[in-house]
Scaffold this active site. Structure first.
Site, PDB file in Angstrom:
ATOM      1  CE  LYS A  86       7.683-159.636 -27.056  1.00 26.06           C
ATOM      2  NZ  LYS A  86       7.817-158.932 -25.767  1.00 26.06           N
TER       3      LYS A  86
HETATM    4  C1  E4P Z   1       9.011-160.376 -23.080  1.00 27.84           C
HETATM    5  O1  E4P Z   1       9.028-160.672 -24.254  1.00 27.84           O
HETATM    6  C2  E4P Z   1       7.755-160.351 -22.305  1.00 27.84           C
HETATM    7  O2  E4P Z   1       6.928-159.341 -22.768  1.00 27.84           O
HETATM    8  C3  E4P Z   1       8.063-160.192 -20.840  1.00 27.84           C
HETATM    9  O3  E4P Z   1       9.144-161.031 -20.507  1.00 27.84           O
HETATM   10  C4  E4P Z   1       6.865-160.444 -19.955  1.00 27.84           C
HETATM   11  O4  E4P Z   1       7.285-160.434 -18.621  1.00 27.84           O
HETATM   12  P1  E4P Z   1       6.255-160.344 -17.401  1.00 27.84           P
HETATM   13  O5  E4P Z   1       5.493-161.612 -17.325  1.00 27.84           O
HETATM   14  O6  E4P Z   1       7.153-160.166 -16.199  1.00 27.84           O
HETATM   15  O7  E4P Z   1       5.375-159.165 -17.663  1.00 27.84           O
END
Ligand code: E4P
Length: 219
Positions: A86
């Site tokens: 990622k």
């Molecule tokens: C997933 O890839 C993201 O990091 C995550 O969904 C972020 O979520 P949040 O906005 O609740 O922190």
């Protein structure tokens, strides 16, 4: 639409996996930090639980493309069958996505807040893009509208194979609306999966069947 689980908590991952509903896992530095365990070890353990794509993010202190590439290769090497690297949407991130994808390492471009960013990430070679719906809704913008735009754009260019992961999901409503856009995947916190399972009429129905049965048949 497939479900990924959005957590670094291995108990939650095991519970969701046992229900047979998840096809992958996404983590981020905040989620792993919350568990208070070793970063790489946590990713490796998760990859041993779910037989699907596991997104592990390059550390947020890594800003240069060349460093993201080195770190991305190391994350991928933890479990090449499952790991997806990622990478945040920055100029350096796009350069890293381009190099890693040319090496056959799948990447998930994270922190997507515009359709233009999604298109750039797709063209750089990202296997996945992650638009954050909840964080847009939090600032009175429309997260699902962004997902609809990305789905529309990608569907007009069949050479784009990048999958859309609806991220920053806060509620069952987000999930149903995401599915209606035709997005490929929603990554969902365990608490939201739990909420989706329940409905007051389902729970009341189970109780009534139990009482009626017990009146006649006992235990
Ligand atoms: C997933 O890839 C993201 O990091 C995550 O969904 C972020 O979520 P949040 O906005 O609740 O922190």
């Amino acid at each position: 639409m497939k479900f990924f689980i959005d957590t670094a908590n291995v108990d939650e991952i095991r519970r969701a996996n046992a229900m047979g509903v998840i096809s992958g896992v996404t983590t981020n530095p905040s989620l792993i930090a919350k568990e208070g365990r070793d970063y790489a070890q946590t990713l490796k353990e998760i990859a041993g639980i779910v037989d699907g794509p596991i997104s592990g993010e390059v550390k947020p202190t890594t800003e240069k493309a060349e460093d993201m590439i080195v770190e991305g290769r190391a994350i991928y090497a933890l479990d090449p069958k499952h790991m997806v690297v990622k990478i945040p949407m920055t100029e350096e991130g796009l350069k890293a996505i381009c190099v890693l994808s040319s090496e056959g390492i799948p990447t998930n471009c994270t922190l997507i807040f515009t359709a233009g960013q999604a298109l750039l990430a797709a063209r750089a070679g990202a296997a996945y893009v992650s638009p954050f719906v909840g964080r847009l809704d939090d600032i009175s913008e429309d997260g699902l509208e962004l997902v609809t735009m990305i789905v529309d754009i990608f569907s007009q260019y069949p050479d784009i194979q990048t999958e859309i992961i609806v991220a920053s999901v806060r509620s069952p409503k987000h999930i149903v609306e995401a599915a209606m856009t035709g997005a490929d995947i929603a990554t969902v916190p365990y608490q939201v999966i739990e909420k989706m399972v329940h409905h007051p009429l389902t729970d009341a129905g189970i109780e009534k069947f139990k009482k009626d049965y017990q009146k006649v048949f006992g235990r």
